[in-house]
Write a protein that holds these residues in place. Structure first.
Motif, mmCIF file in Angstrom:
data_model
loop_
_atom_site.group_PDB
_atom_site.id
_atom_site.type_symbol
_atom_site.label_atom_id
_atom_site.label_comp_id
_atom_site.label_asym_id
_atom_site.label_seq_id
_atom_site.Cartn_x
_atom_site.Cartn_y
_atom_site.Cartn_z
ATOM 1 N N LYS A 74 0.825 -1.212 0.000
ATOM 2 C CA LYS A 74 0.000 0.000 0.000
ATOM 3 C C LYS A 74 0.857 1.259 0.000
ATOM 4 O O LYS A 74 0.553 2.231 -0.699
ATOM 5 C CB LYS A 74 -0.926 -0.009 1.224
ATOM 6 N N HIS A 75 1.934 1.240 0.771
ATOM 7 C CA HIS A 75 2.763 2.432 0.917
ATOM 8 C C HIS A 75 4.026 2.391 0.057
ATOM 9 O O HIS A 75 4.906 3.241 0.209
ATOM 10 C CB HIS A 75 3.135 2.621 2.387
ATOM 11 N N GLY A 76 4.115 1.399 -0.850
ATOM 12 C CA GLY A 76 5.249 1.325 -1.758
ATOM 13 C C GLY A 76 6.570 1.063 -1.059
ATOM 14 O O GLY A 76 7.616 1.571 -1.475
ATOM 15 N N LEU A 77 6.541 0.242 -0.001
ATOM 16 C CA LEU A 77 7.736 -0.046 0.790
ATOM 17 C C LEU A 77 8.224 -1.463 0.526
ATOM 18 O O LEU A 77 7.459 -2.319 0.056
ATOM 19 C CB LEU A 77 7.411 0.113 2.284
ATOM 20 N N PRO A 78 9.495 -1.750 0.805
ATOM 21 C CA PRO A 78 9.978 -3.136 0.671
ATOM 22 C C PRO A 78 9.171 -4.069 1.567
ATOM 23 O O PRO A 78 8.810 -3.712 2.706
ATOM 24 C CB PRO A 78 11.439 -3.046 1.141
#
Length: 480
Positions: free
Chosen positions: A170-174
């Protein structure tokens, strides 16, 4: 931050600024041994986490400087300036990262029961409207939290793989960014036996596009006082749902875009512009009546409410053939939820006669409530909304109730004060949790929820309005 983390950070912060002559007075083997022992203790007792990587880098740099008897600020002014800037940046990241994203502690539950959990896979015969695949049927994962008898079971890790992976996406994190949550200790045990007796049932509904079970601080406390909480994961509506075969079904953003479209945005914009211009309550009601009744949130509310009824449909079966057998008091069923799930709780009270009472926790009540009179005990628990945020719930509930209806506001709180987010992210302007202490917000909320359901499901004498006198953070009134 944890104790050894703080000790390590203090060490690496002070050491570079100690004068070389002072350091020479202490044998370097003592200093190197001290920093190595501190590092080993931290790693073995507390465990490593990526937020401490800048601090670990500083440990290596300073350890090398000590070993070589090399001054960190040796050289000309240009070299000293560059090293000083690098040191300040490293120190800044070393302190800020573990502070903002801490290994946090949940409030210790105050009830007499230990807490267990297991998952239930609900397969319905209803068509799944949120996918394009013909023949898809609505499936839900339910996390059952229950009073437990322990027999050497382990506590469960915080958030399952579906919650973690989907939150990262959702937050574009690894995807690995939340591995450090393994260090967070919960008070919920993995699959212990259910405690003796029958317990009232509370169905919990999460917010839209949020972590379905990201409410440990609230739910653990409630369960410890003798309730079974069935935590629905609304498939395609949460960040993600983990199924028994390992598949994770993510939030259906394509469906959301199609339904929550430009037409909906224009409807909301026009209605709110007219609402702000209205000069009387009657005019305000007219400007937002159609919006509350027909905005996309109303569709979500109906769909969530339908999921709640699907769970209630299964209770008789679960009370005979699952680990919950003979422990569900299906004559005492309540519902509560947060945000969109809170609106669903209100809607479900209208839709399902089997529900006895409900609580909307900081949710906008979209849907047909605006044209309806509530007939069951109900409470609205709100955060302290900014003055610029139009309180449309005044219009949604304008018909009032023929039963008890409570209005509660937790002062200085924000929309996420009812979730675990304020513990995960330790910055109020990011976590949207206001300025209230997270633990105080949880305490006030759970006390209100417990006394409400104790009164209306268990017939325990309780003067809810007295809570407002006990907690200065709580404004609580009864709406007639």
């Amino acid at each position: 931050m944890r104790i050894l983390e703080i000790a390590l950070l203090v060490f690496v912060t002070i050491l570079p600024f100690v004068k070389r002559q002072s350091i020479k007075k202490i044998p370097k083997r003592y200093l190197i041994t001290s920093i190595c022992v501190l590092m080993v203790l931290h790693l073995s007792v507390e465990g490593w986490r990526w937020q401490m990587i800048p601090a670990y880098l500083l440990v290596l740099i300073l350890g090398w400087c000590l070993y070589k008897e090399y001054s960190f600020f040796n050289g000309g002014w240009i070299r000293k300036t560059i090293r000083g800037i690098a040191l300040v940046l490293l120190l800044l990241f070393s302190w800020v990262l573990p502070y903002i994203l801490p290994v946090f502690n949940f409030p210790r539950p105050t009830g007499k029961y230990n807490i267990g959990s297991q998952y239930i896979h609900l397969k319905s015969t209803q068509d799944e409207i949120m996918t394009s695949d013909l023949g898809d049927k609505r499936e839900l994962m339910i996390k059952a939290w229950y009073p437990a008898i322990l027999d050497n079971e382990k506590t469960e890790p915080y958030l399952n793989e579906g919650d973690r992976v989907s939150f990262a996406i959702k937050h574009g994190l690894p995807i690995t960014i939340f591995n450090y949550l393994d260090l967070v200790k919960t008070h919920t045990y993995i699959k212990p036996s259910v405690a003796m007796g029958k317990f009232p049932v509370l169905i919990f509904s999460h917010g839209s596009y949020s972590q379905a079970s990201g409410y440990y601080a609230l739910i653990e406390e409630i369960v410890s006082h003798g309730y079974i909480v069935l935590n629905i994961n609304h498939t395609y509506e949460s960040t993600g749902t983990l199924f028994p075969d390992g598949e994770i079904k993510l939030f259906n953003s394509e469906y959301d875009r199609k339904q929550n479209n430009q037409e909906m945005a224009e409807m909301a914009w026009n209605a709110l512009q007219n609402y702000n211009k209205a000069t009387t309550p009657e005019e305000q009601f007219k400007t937002v009546h159609n919006l509350i009744l027909n905005y996309y949130g109303a569709e979500l509310t109906e769909r969530y409410s339908n999921d709640i009824s699907l769970v209630i449909d299964e209770l008789k079966k679960w009370n005979t053939s699952t680990f919950l057998a003979h422990h569900l008091d299906i004559t005492k069923i309540g519902v509560f939820g947060h945000s969109q799930g809170g609106a669903a709780a209100g809607q479900a009270l209208l839709d399902d006669d089997r529900l006895k009472a409900g609580i909307n926790v900081d949710g906008m009540q979209w849907g047909k409530m605006i044209d309806t009179i509530m007939t069951k005990p109900f409470a609205l628990i709100s955060s302290e909304w900014d003055d610029s945020h139009p309180n449309l719930n005044i219009q949604a509930y304008h018909n009032g109730s023929s039963s008890d209806f409570y209005n509660a506001k937790i002062l200085n709180s924000g929309h996420s004060s009812f979730m675990d987010i304020p513990l995960m992210i330790n910055l109020p302007f990011i976590n949207e949790a206001g300025t209230i202490s997270p633990n105080k917000a949880y305490e006030v909320t759970t006390k209100t929820v417990l006394q409400f359901f104790d009164l209306y499901l268990l017939d325990k004498h309780s003067d809810l309005l007295e809570l407002g006198n006990k907690y200065p953070e709580l404004e609580l009134t009864e709406k007639k």
